[in-house]
Design a protein around this motif. Structure first.
Motif, PDB file in Angstrom:
ATOM      1  N   GLY A  97       0.720  -1.108   0.045  1.00  0.00           N
ATOM      2  CA  GLY A  97       0.068  -0.027  -0.079  1.00  0.00           C
ATOM      3  C   GLY A  97       0.762   1.305  -0.072  1.00  0.00           C
ATOM      4  N   PRO A  98       1.704   1.684   1.070  1.00  0.00           N
ATOM      5  CA  PRO A  98       2.667   2.536   0.998  1.00  0.00           C
ATOM      6  C   PRO A  98       3.646   2.656  -0.358  1.00  0.00           C
ATOM      7  N   HIS A  99       4.055   1.601  -0.800  1.00  0.00           N
ATOM      8  CA  HIS A  99       4.914   1.784  -1.864  1.00  0.00           C
ATOM      9  C   HIS A  99       3.933   2.010  -3.025  1.00  0.00           C
ATOM     10  N   LEU A 100       3.175   1.611  -3.141  1.00  0.00           N
ATOM     11  CA  LEU A 100       2.163   1.873  -4.469  1.00  0.00           C
ATOM     12  C   LEU A 100       1.694   3.446  -4.361  1.00  0.00           C
ATOM     13  N   ALA A 101       1.415   3.989  -3.213  1.00  0.00           N
ATOM     14  CA  ALA A 101       1.112   5.317  -3.014  1.00  0.00           C
ATOM     15  C   ALA A 101       2.286   6.220  -3.403  1.00  0.00           C
ATOM     16  N   ASN A 102       3.559   5.598  -2.991  1.00  0.00           N
ATOM     17  CA  ASN A 102       4.583   6.580  -3.366  1.00  0.00           C
ATOM     18  C   ASN A 102       4.790   6.456  -4.912  1.00  0.00           C
ATOM     19  N   LEU A 103       4.685   5.170  -5.623  1.00  0.00           N
ATOM     20  CA  LEU A 103       4.866   5.413  -6.945  1.00  0.00           C
ATOM     21  C   LEU A 103       3.779   6.094  -7.625  1.00  0.00           C
ATOM     22  N   ILE A 104       2.605   6.058  -7.258  1.00  0.00           N
ATOM     23  CA  ILE A 104       1.636   7.049  -7.937  1.00  0.00           C
ATOM     24  C   ILE A 104       1.906   8.542  -7.704  1.00  0.00           C
ATOM     25  N   HIS A 105       2.322   8.745  -6.715  1.00  0.00           N
ATOM     26  CA  HIS A 105       3.040  10.134  -6.379  1.00  0.00           C
ATOM     27  C   HIS A 105       3.977  10.428  -7.515  1.00  0.00           C
ATOM     28  N   LYS A 106       5.118   9.615  -7.576  1.00  0.00           N
ATOM     29  CA  LYS A 106       5.853  10.015  -8.592  1.00  0.00           C
ATOM     30  C   LYS A 106       5.862   9.762  -9.953  1.00  0.00           C
ATOM     31  N   LYS A 107       4.892   9.015 -10.277  1.00  0.00           N
ATOM     32  CA  LYS A 107       4.541   8.890 -11.665  1.00  0.00           C
ATOM     33  C   LYS A 107       3.714   9.657 -12.379  1.00  0.00           C
ATOM     34  N   TYR A 108       2.856  10.080 -11.468  1.00  0.00           N
ATOM     35  CA  TYR A 108       1.733  10.686 -12.317  1.00  0.00           C
ATOM     36  C   TYR A 108       1.261  12.122 -11.855  1.00  0.00           C
ATOM     37  N   GLU A 109       0.495  13.097 -12.808  1.00  0.00           N
ATOM     38  CA  GLU A 109       0.219  14.203 -11.999  1.00  0.00           C
ATOM     39  C   GLU A 109      -1.121  14.481 -12.354  1.00  0.00           C
ATOM     40  N   PHE A 110      -2.205  14.961 -11.551  1.00  0.00           N
ATOM     41  CA  PHE A 110      -3.412  15.089 -11.774  1.00  0.00           C
ATOM     42  C   PHE A 110      -3.941  16.552 -11.908  1.00  0.00           C
ATOM     43  N   THR A 111      -4.999  16.498 -12.665  1.00  0.00           N
ATOM     44  CA  THR A 111      -5.737  17.841 -12.795  1.00  0.00           C
ATOM     45  C   THR A 111      -6.994  17.732 -13.024  1.00  0.00           C
ATOM     46  N   SER A 112      -7.914  18.526 -12.393  1.00  0.00           N
ATOM     47  CA  SER A 112      -9.334  18.688 -12.307  1.00  0.00           C
ATOM     48  C   SER A 112      -9.800  19.852 -11.875  1.00  0.00           C
ATOM     49  N   ASP A 113     -10.974  20.333 -12.594  1.00  0.00           N
ATOM     50  CA  ASP A 113     -11.711  21.528 -12.255  1.00  0.00           C
ATOM     51  C   ASP A 113     -12.517  21.376 -10.942  1.00  0.00           C
ATOM     52  N   GLU A 114     -12.784  20.118 -10.647  1.00  0.00           N
ATOM     53  CA  GLU A 114     -13.467  19.742  -9.592  1.00  0.00           C
ATOM     54  C   GLU A 114     -13.062  18.859  -8.231  1.00  0.00           C
ATOM     55  N   HIS A 115     -11.678  18.412  -8.658  1.00  0.00           N
ATOM     56  CA  HIS A 115     -11.247  17.700  -7.626  1.00  0.00           C
ATOM     57  C   HIS A 115      -9.707  18.003  -7.260  1.00  0.00           C
ATOM     58  N   GLU A 116      -9.133  17.729  -5.913  1.00  0.00           N
ATOM     59  CA  GLU A 116      -7.976  17.872  -5.544  1.00  0.00           C
ATOM     60  C   GLU A 116      -7.464  16.373  -5.088  1.00  0.00           C
ATOM     61  N   VAL A 117      -6.360  15.805  -5.749  1.00  0.00           N
ATOM     62  CA  VAL A 117      -5.792  14.533  -5.213  1.00  0.00           C
ATOM     63  C   VAL A 117      -4.702  14.644  -4.178  1.00  0.00           C
ATOM     64  N   CYS A 118      -4.834  14.182  -3.326  1.00  0.00           N
ATOM     65  CA  CYS A 118      -4.082  14.123  -2.148  1.00  0.00           C
ATOM     66  C   CYS A 118      -3.480  12.628  -1.867  1.00  0.00           C
ATOM     67  N   ILE A 119      -2.225  12.320  -1.691  1.00  0.00           N
ATOM     68  CA  ILE A 119      -1.660  11.093  -1.557  1.00  0.00           C
ATOM     69  C   ILE A 119      -1.012  10.862  -0.081  1.00  0.00           C
ATOM     70  N   MET A 120      -1.296   9.641   0.556  1.00  0.00           N
ATOM     71  CA  MET A 120      -0.625   9.520   1.854  1.00  0.00           C
ATOM     72  C   MET A 120      -0.415   8.019   2.218  1.00  0.00           C
ATOM     73  N   ASP A 121       0.833   7.965   2.910  1.00  0.00           N
ATOM     74  CA  ASP A 121       1.226   6.643   3.451  1.00  0.00           C
ATOM     75  C   ASP A 121       0.911   6.558   4.757  1.00  0.00           C
ATOM     76  N   GLY A 122      -0.287   5.789   5.164  1.00  0.00           N
ATOM     77  CA  GLY A 122      -1.141   5.685   6.158  1.00  0.00           C
ATOM     78  C   GLY A 122      -0.383   4.594   7.237  1.00  0.00           C
ATOM     79  N   GLY A 123       0.599   3.955   6.511  1.00  0.00           N
ATOM     80  CA  GLY A 123       1.333   2.968   7.442  1.00  0.00           C
ATOM     81  C   GLY A 123       0.379   1.989   8.113  1.00  0.00           C
TER      82      GLY A 123
END
Length: 218
Positions: A45-71
């Protein structure tokens, strides 16, 4: 003693951004990686969250994407989860008679009967946390993307088995498909895999990131 909740990394905010639960502002989407990176596959879970943060960027007029390692913080995540409008949880799951690497993607309010919730200790605690928030009436829509790990909690290692590395591709694709289904534009900025981030997930989750802006619940 458990560590304090790790940093939230979010895409850029519009000027004048305030609590998204107030009408007229962006809805906050949390990608939450759950697990213990010290025990191999349990840290997917944490590794995949880290990957998504490093690999992608997100844009939206309606949403904001936050990424967290909840351990393995479980109930200490309650005040964070309740501040979001939608949550995607990346974790291990337990399913009787399933194969290592099988991936399950489902909404928390429509959990398949085959999901046992009796795997690792953090898995049980996370279920209890979500149930507690639901009982309070504060649970946002939650989508869970889980994978069947190999035996966990026996040997300390940051590495993932080959089965889970392969399964992480399916998990990643499911997460991106879910984000796109709620009108979030996803752009790949690096061609990397989960194997490329294993060595720095701990540092990344403790604030040593060089990209993105830090977002705390409003």
């Amino acid at each position: 003693m458990p560590e304090a909740p790790n940093h939230l990394i979010c895409n850029d905010r519009l000027p004048g951004y305030v609590n998204s639960k107030k009408r007229g502002y962006k809805l906050k989407i949390l990608i939450l990686g759950i697990g213990n990176i010290l025990f191999g596959d349990e840290g997917i879970g944490p590794h995949l969250a880290n990957l998504i943060h490093k690999k992608y960027e997100f844009t939206s007029d309606e949403h904001e994407v936050c990424i967290m390692d909840g351990g393995t913080l479980a109930q200490r995540l309650i005040t964070i989860i309740t501040e979001f409008d939608r949550v995607i949880i990346l974790d291990c799951v337990k399913v009787d008679d399933a194969d290592i690497g099988d991936v399950y993607s489902f909404d928390f309010d429509k959990v398949p009967d085959c999901i046992a919730w009796n795997g690792s200790a953090h898995e049980v605690e996370m279920l209890q946390t979500l149930q507690m928030i639901d009982m309070m009436g504060d649970l946002p829509p939650v989508h869970i993307i889980g994978v069947i790990p190999s035996v966990i909690g026996e040997n300390t290692t940051f590495m993932l088995t080959e089965e889970i590395k392969e399964a992480s591709i399916t998990m990643e694709n499911e997460a991106i498909k879910y984000l796109e289904s709620i009108s979030i534009k996803v752009k790949e900025k690096r061609n990397i895999t989960v194997g490329d981030v294993l060595g720095n997930t701990y540092a990344a989750s403790h604030g040593e990131r060089s990209e993105g802006s830090v977002c705390s619940p409003q």
